[in-house]
Design an enzyme around this catalytic site. Structure first.
Site, PDB file in Angstrom:
ATOM      1  N   LYS A   1       0.655  -1.204  -0.013  1.00 14.94           N
ATOM      2  CA  LYS A   1      -0.088  -0.013  -0.026  1.00 14.94           C
ATOM      3  C   LYS A   1       0.971   1.344   0.097  1.00 14.94           C
ATOM      4  O   LYS A   1       0.575   2.187  -0.732  1.00 14.94           O
ATOM      5  CB  LYS A   1      -0.914   0.020   1.131  1.00 14.94           C
TER       6      LYS A   1
ATOM      7  N   ASP B   1     -10.090   2.890   2.349  1.00 20.52           N
ATOM      8  CA  ASP B   1     -10.128   2.254   3.581  1.00 20.52           C
ATOM      9  C   ASP B   1     -10.897   3.005   4.473  1.00 20.52           C
ATOM     10  O   ASP B   1     -11.627   2.304   5.204  1.00 20.52           O
ATOM     11  CB  ASP B   1      -8.623   1.901   4.014  1.00 20.52           C
TER      12      ASP B   1
END
Length: 269
Positions: free
Chosen positions: A67, A103
């Site tokens: 990420k 997220d």
């Protein structure tokens, strides 16, 4: 007409539920697409991203451990991904990839579904890695009375407090320095559960009626769930709903329509 291709990239990634989730989204929305899981070693990441772009992939989800590294390989990133320093969704452009981070949005949507309020609450995030960075901005914007981020060492939380100071006040702590504090909501953003572990924490961290939420799900969420129950948490939840919600946000970025999440979550349960 060719079918749009998507994938989730990470290492390991064979366990990922994303292919199943997106297949169900596509079916429910009447869209035809291909979605697969692709394992990529960190040292291959830059080359493989170029290859996947050349092969015509329309979008990618990004999971551990890529990420943060992916964020530096994008030709552009959204404001929320830039703030987080982490990307979990890639959108194809003509010349490369645009990075975004769904997220935090996914977490807040799932907390709302569960009736877990953030506004006006004392909130603790355990862990200061990439998972925490993706959720801090949206949590600050939700208006907590107090937001504390805690880690074994002090450096990462202090870095995050500096990083997010323009969004709102974030209080850095070590786990041991939490002694004497009590919280209404505790969110586990550590990866300790994947090794069957739980951070060592002082007793008495949960206020009366406190709610506990783990970003992990399945077996990885069990150590935190066991700890929360021993501390008499009123609510103990895992992150499967967040997984589905952040996937729906990715689907919407790629295809312009938001799928229903409740039937997919029920199917996974």
């Amino acid at each position: 007409m060719s079918v749009a291709r998507f994938a989730v990239i990470g290492q390991p990634v064979s366990h990922s539920k994303s292919p199943r989730i997106h297949a169900q989204f596509a079916q429910d929305c009447g869209v035809e697409l291909q979605y697969q899981a692709i394992e990529i070693e960190p040292r291959q990441l830059a080359d493989r991203l170029r290859e996947l772009h050349a092969q015509g992939y329309a979008g990618l989800n990004v999971t551990l451990p890529h990420k943060a590294a992916v964020a530096a390989l994008c030709e552009s990133v959204s404001e929320r991904a830039q703030l987080a320093g982490a990307v979990n969704c890639l959108i194809r452009t003509d010349t490369g990839w645009r990075g975004d981070n769904t997220d935090g949005e996914g977490l807040l949507r799932d907390l709302a579904r569960l009736g877990i309020e953030i506004n006006g609450q004392r909130v603790l995030i355990l862990g200061a890695g990439g998972a925490a960075r993706g959720i801090i901005g949206p949590l600050l914007e939700a208006g907590p009375k107090l937001l504390v981020v805690s880690n074994r060492n002090p450096w990462k939380p202090e870095d995050l407090a500096e990083r997010f100071k323009a969004v709102g006040p974030l209080v850095p702590r070590t786990h041991l320095a939490l002694k004497g504090d009590a919280f209404d909501v505790v969110i586990n953003a550590t990866s300790a559960g994947h090794s069957g572990d739980m951070p060592r924490l002082p007793p008495g961290l949960l206020a009366a009626g406190a709610k506990c939420y783990d970003l992990s799900y399945g077996i990885a969420s069990e150590p935190f769930a066991n700890w929360a129950r021993k501390q008499s948490a009123a609510v103990v939840e895992d992150g499967l709903g967040m997984l589905v919600e952040q996937a729906a946000s990715s689907f919407e970025l790629w295809l312009g329509q938001r799928p229903q999440t409740a039937p997919v979550l029920a199917g996974l349960r």
